[in-house]
Design a protein around this motif. Structure first.
Motif, PDB file in Angstrom:
ATOM      1  N   GLY A 115       0.766  -1.231   0.000  1.00 22.53           N
ATOM      2  CA  GLY A 115       0.000   0.000   0.000  1.00 22.53           C
ATOM      3  C   GLY A 115       0.801   1.286   0.000  1.00 22.53           C
ATOM      4  N   ALA A 116       2.133   1.195   0.042  1.00 19.44           N
ATOM      5  CA  ALA A 116       2.940   2.406   0.134  1.00 19.44           C
ATOM      6  C   ALA A 116       2.781   3.297  -1.091  1.00 19.44           C
ATOM      7  CB  ALA A 116       4.407   2.041   0.335  1.00 19.44           C
ATOM      8  N   LEU A 117       2.549   2.693  -2.271  1.00 19.31           N
ATOM      9  CA  LEU A 117       2.437   3.468  -3.511  1.00 19.31           C
ATOM     10  C   LEU A 117       1.003   3.586  -4.009  1.00 19.31           C
ATOM     11  CD1 LEU A 117       5.551   2.354  -5.625  1.00 19.31           C
ATOM     12  CD2 LEU A 117       5.279   4.316  -4.116  1.00 19.31           C
ATOM     13  N   LEU A 118       0.032   3.204  -3.196  1.00 20.36           N
ATOM     14  CA  LEU A 118      -1.349   3.282  -3.661  1.00 20.36           C
ATOM     15  C   LEU A 118      -1.870   4.704  -3.426  1.00 20.36           C
ATOM     16  CD1 LEU A 118      -3.986   0.468  -3.216  1.00 20.36           C
ATOM     17  CD2 LEU A 118      -4.545   2.824  -3.810  1.00 20.36           C
ATOM     18  N   GLY A 119      -1.396   5.600  -4.288  1.00 18.99           N
ATOM     19  CA  GLY A 119      -1.757   7.000  -4.189  1.00 18.99           C
ATOM     20  C   GLY A 119      -3.071   7.309  -4.884  1.00 18.99           C
ATOM     21  N   PRO A 120      -3.431   8.593  -4.972  1.00 17.01           N
ATOM     22  CA  PRO A 120      -4.737   8.995  -5.505  1.00 17.01           C
ATOM     23  C   PRO A 120      -5.007   8.516  -6.930  1.00 17.01           C
ATOM     24  CG  PRO A 120      -3.717  10.823  -4.322  1.00 17.01           C
ATOM     25  CD  PRO A 120      -2.687   9.746  -4.404  1.00 17.01           C
ATOM     26  N   GLU A 121      -4.017   8.598  -7.838  1.00 15.13           N
ATOM     27  CA  GLU A 121      -4.251   8.216  -9.229  1.00 15.13           C
ATOM     28  C   GLU A 121      -4.543   6.729  -9.352  1.00 15.13           C
ATOM     29  OE1 GLU A 121      -2.379   9.163 -13.654  1.00 15.13           O
ATOM     30  OE2 GLU A 121      -1.112   9.324 -11.880  1.00 15.13           O
ATOM     31  N   ILE A 122      -3.764   5.904  -8.657  1.00 12.95           N
ATOM     32  CA  ILE A 122      -4.007   4.462  -8.703  1.00 12.95           C
ATOM     33  C   ILE A 122      -5.339   4.128  -8.042  1.00 12.95           C
ATOM     34  CG2 ILE A 122      -3.193   2.235  -7.816  1.00 12.95           C
ATOM     35  CD1 ILE A 122      -0.350   3.224  -8.266  1.00 12.95           C
ATOM     36  N   ALA A 123      -5.675   4.812  -6.955  1.00 15.06           N
ATOM     37  CA  ALA A 123      -6.959   4.579  -6.295  1.00 15.06           C
ATOM     38  C   ALA A 123      -8.110   4.838  -7.256  1.00 15.06           C
ATOM     39  CB  ALA A 123      -7.078   5.454  -5.052  1.00 15.06           C
ATOM     40  N   ARG A 124      -8.054   5.944  -7.986  1.00 13.23           N
ATOM     41  CA  ARG A 124      -9.122   6.263  -8.943  1.00 13.23           C
ATOM     42  C   ARG A 124      -9.206   5.211 -10.048  1.00 13.23           C
ATOM     43  NH1 ARG A 124      -7.168  11.581  -7.997  1.00 13.23           N
ATOM     44  NH2 ARG A 124      -5.813  11.459  -9.832  1.00 13.23           N
ATOM     45  N   CYS A 125      -8.044   4.734 -10.497  1.00 17.62           N
ATOM     46  CA  CYS A 125      -8.027   3.736 -11.577  1.00 17.62           C
ATOM     47  C   CYS A 125      -8.618   2.404 -11.110  1.00 17.62           C
ATOM     48  CB  CYS A 125      -6.591   3.550 -12.071  1.00 17.62           C
ATOM     49  SG  CYS A 125      -6.456   2.534 -13.556  1.00 17.62           S
ATOM     50  N   LEU A 126      -8.296   1.992  -9.898  1.00 19.79           N
ATOM     51  CA  LEU A 126      -8.826   0.735  -9.379  1.00 19.79           C
ATOM     52  C   LEU A 126     -10.342   0.792  -9.245  1.00 19.79           C
ATOM     53  CD1 LEU A 126      -6.170  -0.056  -6.605  1.00 19.79           C
ATOM     54  CD2 LEU A 126      -6.468  -1.254  -8.784  1.00 19.79           C
ATOM     55  N   VAL A 127     -10.854   1.907  -8.781  1.00 19.86           N
ATOM     56  CA  VAL A 127     -12.303   2.055  -8.642  1.00 19.86           C
ATOM     57  C   VAL A 127     -12.958   2.077 -10.020  1.00 19.86           C
ATOM     58  CG1 VAL A 127     -14.143   3.606  -7.875  1.00 19.86           C
ATOM     59  CG2 VAL A 127     -12.149   3.194  -6.404  1.00 19.86           C
ATOM     60  N   ALA A 128     -12.387   2.842 -10.950  1.00 20.44           N
ATOM     61  CA  ALA A 128     -12.970   2.959 -12.284  1.00 20.44           C
ATOM     62  C   ALA A 128     -12.942   1.640 -13.043  1.00 20.44           C
ATOM     63  CB  ALA A 128     -12.228   4.038 -13.072  1.00 20.44           C
ATOM     64  N   ASN A 129     -11.896   0.852 -12.842  1.00 19.71           N
ATOM     65  CA  ASN A 129     -11.751  -0.413 -13.571  1.00 19.71           C
ATOM     66  C   ASN A 129     -12.455  -1.584 -12.896  1.00 19.71           C
ATOM     67  OD1 ASN A 129     -10.218   1.008 -15.364  1.00 19.71           O
ATOM     68  ND2 ASN A 129      -8.286   0.001 -14.913  1.00 19.71           N
ATOM     69  N   GLY A 130     -13.100  -1.344 -11.767  1.00 18.50           N
ATOM     70  CA  GLY A 130     -13.900  -2.398 -11.144  1.00 18.50           C
ATOM     71  C   GLY A 130     -13.091  -3.485 -10.465  1.00 18.50           C
ATOM     72  N   CYS A 131     -11.902  -3.158  -9.966  1.00 19.62           N
ATOM     73  CA  CYS A 131     -11.134  -4.134  -9.183  1.00 19.62           C
ATOM     74  C   CYS A 131     -12.019  -4.649  -8.047  1.00 19.62           C
ATOM     75  CB  CYS A 131      -9.882  -3.466  -8.636  1.00 19.62           C
ATOM     76  SG  CYS A 131      -8.902  -4.482  -7.522  1.00 19.62           S
ATOM     77  N   ARG A 132     -12.018  -5.972  -7.840  1.00 18.44           N
ATOM     78  CA  ARG A 132     -12.949  -6.552  -6.873  1.00 18.44           C
ATOM     79  C   ARG A 132     -12.463  -6.467  -5.433  1.00 18.44           C
ATOM     80  NH1 ARG A 132     -15.240 -12.244  -8.600  1.00 18.44           N
ATOM     81  NH2 ARG A 132     -16.827 -11.593  -7.102  1.00 18.44           N
ATOM     82  N   GLU A 133     -11.144  -6.499  -5.228  1.00 21.60           N
ATOM     83  CA  GLU A 133     -10.641  -6.514  -3.859  1.00 21.60           C
ATOM     84  C   GLU A 133      -9.213  -5.986  -3.825  1.00 21.60           C
ATOM     85  OE1 GLU A 133     -10.989  -9.991  -0.771  1.00 21.60           O
ATOM     86  OE2 GLU A 133      -9.123 -10.274  -1.887  1.00 21.60           O
ATOM     87  N   VAL A 134      -8.920  -5.202  -2.799  1.00 26.61           N
ATOM     88  CA  VAL A 134      -7.531  -4.786  -2.515  1.00 26.61           C
ATOM     89  C   VAL A 134      -7.199  -5.245  -1.107  1.00 26.61           C
ATOM     90  CG1 VAL A 134      -5.933  -2.867  -2.222  1.00 26.61           C
ATOM     91  CG2 VAL A 134      -7.648  -2.794  -4.044  1.00 26.61           C
ATOM     92  N   ILE A 135      -6.136  -6.039  -0.999  1.00 23.89           N
ATOM     93  CA  ILE A 135      -5.644  -6.465   0.310  1.00 23.89           C
ATOM     94  C   ILE A 135      -4.408  -5.641   0.653  1.00 23.89           C
ATOM     95  CG2 ILE A 135      -4.620  -8.328   1.666  1.00 23.89           C
ATOM     96  CD1 ILE A 135      -6.253 -10.306   0.115  1.00 23.89           C
ATOM     97  N   PHE A 136      -4.486  -4.921   1.762  1.00 22.24           N
ATOM     98  CA  PHE A 136      -3.335  -4.183   2.274  1.00 22.24           C
ATOM     99  C   PHE A 136      -2.616  -5.065   3.298  1.00 22.24           C
ATOM    100  CE2 PHE A 136      -6.046  -0.793   0.731  1.00 22.24           C
ATOM    101  CZ  PHE A 136      -5.157   0.144   0.231  1.00 22.24           C
ATOM    102  N   SER A 137      -1.382  -5.415   3.013  1.00 16.03           N
ATOM    103  CA  SER A 137      -0.586  -6.212   3.945  1.00 16.03           C
ATOM    104  C   SER A 137       0.005  -5.280   4.993  1.00 16.03           C
ATOM    105  CB  SER A 137       0.513  -6.974   3.202  1.00 16.03           C
ATOM    106  OG  SER A 137      -0.042  -7.883   2.277  1.00 16.03           O
ATOM    107  N   LEU A 138      -0.829  -4.869   5.930  1.00 18.44           N
ATOM    108  CA  LEU A 138      -0.389  -3.956   6.972  1.00 18.44           C
ATOM    109  C   LEU A 138       0.360  -4.713   8.066  1.00 18.44           C
ATOM    110  CD1 LEU A 138      -0.436  -0.990   7.758  1.00 18.44           C
ATOM    111  CD2 LEU A 138      -2.587  -1.399   8.960  1.00 18.44           C
ATOM    112  N   ASN A 139      -0.183  -5.855   8.465  1.00 21.58           N
ATOM    113  CA  ASN A 139       0.482  -6.833   9.325  1.00 21.58           C
ATOM    114  C   ASN A 139       0.654  -6.434  10.787  1.00 21.58           C
ATOM    115  OD1 ASN A 139       0.795  -8.488   7.051  1.00 21.58           O
ATOM    116  ND2 ASN A 139       2.705  -7.489   6.507  1.00 21.58           N
ATOM    117  N   ALA A 140       0.817  -5.167  11.089  1.00 20.71           N
ATOM    118  CA  ALA A 140       1.130  -4.745  12.455  1.00 20.71           C
ATOM    119  C   ALA A 140       0.188  -3.638  12.917  1.00 20.71           C
ATOM    120  CB  ALA A 140       2.572  -4.267  12.541  1.00 20.71           C
TER     121      ALA A 140
END
Length: 470
Positions: A115-140
């Motif tokens: 998730g370190a590089l999941l900035g605004p532009e990528i966020a908009r693209c994922l929503v627009a393209n209908g990505c079904r799931e994003v898993i953030f490996s936060l872990n802690a």
């Protein structure tokens, strides 16, 4: 659950074809799902990552990705998972990759990222393209433990948390059809993943509070299963017998989760799942578990069939059965940068992979693991409760496992026999030996448990003292 390793996108006819390929020892038309590990580049060094030891600076070229997608779609590809030997968002042309998938009708079933590089532009693209799931490996649960587990630069933890919140906000802004009807689904589903070991298991409540504050749709908490290359001391891991250590923390977060239902828990250890059911009943009066197996599911039919269904393509082109086997000791099954994908899919390495998987399915998983015997499967593929992928995605499919069980039973009757060819006899003999061996192990474990309990309850009597002489 939005993502399912693409399983929810497969129709009944293709599932029947999959079962027929397994039972008839045939080559299926092509993978229905593919994991694209777009790049080997990453910004973290997780102590539990099996892939950092094969990491390079390479990435799949965009033109080759397009060629592969065209060939794979023609063979029946429905979905992809974007993950990585590195982080998929470190691919220099990630936005073009997302657009290439959408243009070909390939569903982005899952994106797994730190998730370190999941900035605004990528966020908009994922929503627009209908990505079904994003898993953030936060872990802690905080920056200090994040650094312990992932060896990151200062500030990364806070940036990732902000990126999770921002994706949720972008998704919320894109919901509805513009008329206030709210017809568009809440995609992508946002999942925050936490991992526990002996050093942070007491932080489970903090993990829950953090995940809820990030506006995640689902929270997962799982034990770290291995430490590749003995990177740190192995005694930090939690084993099957450590379930009681997490019981009070499970009970607490399950009580908080009543009504919210953010937690999506299922563990690789059956002992833990029993404790989870008890904790769930105590907290919410329910015994059911998310992703619970279908009534038709039987453990002996639950072996991996990825060689018939999917493949993983690494950033340097190397081919693997799945991400769990991507480590330096594993010999890749080919390289997608040379030749057509079909040449590899029908070639000797994938053929052997399917043969080894079929043997496990025929024997109901009752085989002894030896490296020389399994050239394409690892120990976690053969031995029970060693691979988390077996515990999700497929086992809830009632019709599939009813059909698979009937088909395998018919094949077992024909191919696992005491009276037949040497190979049929060998299968039957190994199943018997496996049952005897594991029966003895269970009895020995029970005896040891009783002995330990007896010794813990033993209190030596004080010696009788005679009265002192007058």
């Amino acid at each position: 659950m939005a993502a399912s390793h693409g399983w929810e996108l497969i129709d009944a006819e293709r599932k029947r074809e999959l079962i027929a390929a397994i039972c008839d020892d045939a080559v299926p038309r092509g993978p229905l799902h593919v994991e694209l590990d777009l790049t080997d580049r990453c910004n973290v060094a997780c102590y539990f990552c099996n892939q950092q030891d094969v990491r390079t600076r390479q990435q799949l070229p965009l033109d080759r990705i397009a060629e592969l997608l065209d060939e794979l779609v023609a063979g029946g590809l429905r979905s992809v998972r974007l993950s990585g030997g590195g982080d998929p968002l470190f691919h220099r042309e990630i936005l073009d990759v997302l657009d290439a998938l959408t243009a070909r009708g390939v569903v982005i079933d899952n994106l797994t990222t730190n998730g370190a590089l999941l900035g605004p532009e990528i966020a908009r693209c994922l929503v627009a393209n209908g990505c079904r799931e994003v898993i953030f490996s936060l872990n802690a649960a905080d920056a200090a433990d994040y650094h312990r587990m992932m060896a990151v630069k200062p500030g990364t933890f806070d940036r990732v948390c902000e990126n999770v919140r921002h994706l949720a906000a972008v998704r919320a802004a894109g919901e509805g059809d513009g008329n206030g009807n709210g017809s568009r689904p809440r995609l992508p589903l946002i999942v925050v993943q936490f991992l526990i070991d002996r050093e942070n298991l007491a932080r489970i409540p903090d993990m829950y509070r953090l995940g809820a504050s990030l506006h995640a749709d689902r929270l997962t908490i799982s034990p770290v299963l291995e430490i590749p290359r003995d990177r740190i001391a192995a005694d930090v891991l939690l084993g099957a017998g450590d379930g009681e250590l997490i019981r009070p923390h499970l009970e607490q977060v399950l009580a908080w989760d009543r009504g919210a239902e953010l937690l999506q828990l299922t563990f690789p250890y059956q002992e833990w799942n029993g404790i989870l059911r008890q904790a769930r009943f105590k907290a919410a009066g329910r015994l059911d578990l998310p992703l619970a197996p279908a009534g038709s599911f039987r453990e002996r039919d639950g072996q991996c069939f990825f060689g018939y269904y999917t493949a993983t393509i690494r950033g340097n082109g190397d081919l693997y059965p799945c991400c769990m086997l991507m480590h330096p000791d594993y010999q890749p099954l080919g390289n997608a940068l040379s030749g057509s994908f079909a040449d590899h899919w029908r070639g000797p390495a994938f053929t052997r992979l399917r043969a080894e998987m079929r043997e496990l399915l025929l024997r109901g998983g009752r085989m002894f693991y030896r490296p020389a015997r399994f050239r394409t499967l690892g120990r976690q593929c053969v031995e029970a409760h060693q691979c988390a992928l077996k515990n999700m995605y497929f086992r809830h499919d009632e019709q599939f496992y009813a059909d698979l069980g009937r088909a395998l039973d018919a094949k077992r009757a024909a191919e696992v026999r005491w009276l037949g060819s040497p190979r049929q006899l060998a299968r039957a003999a190994e199943i018997l030996a496996f049952r005897i061996y594991h029966g003895l192990r269970v009895r020995a474990a029970a005896l040891c448990s009783r002995l330990i309990a007896t010794l813990r309850g033993f209190r030596p009597r004080r010696p009788h003292r005679l009265p002192a002489p007058p």
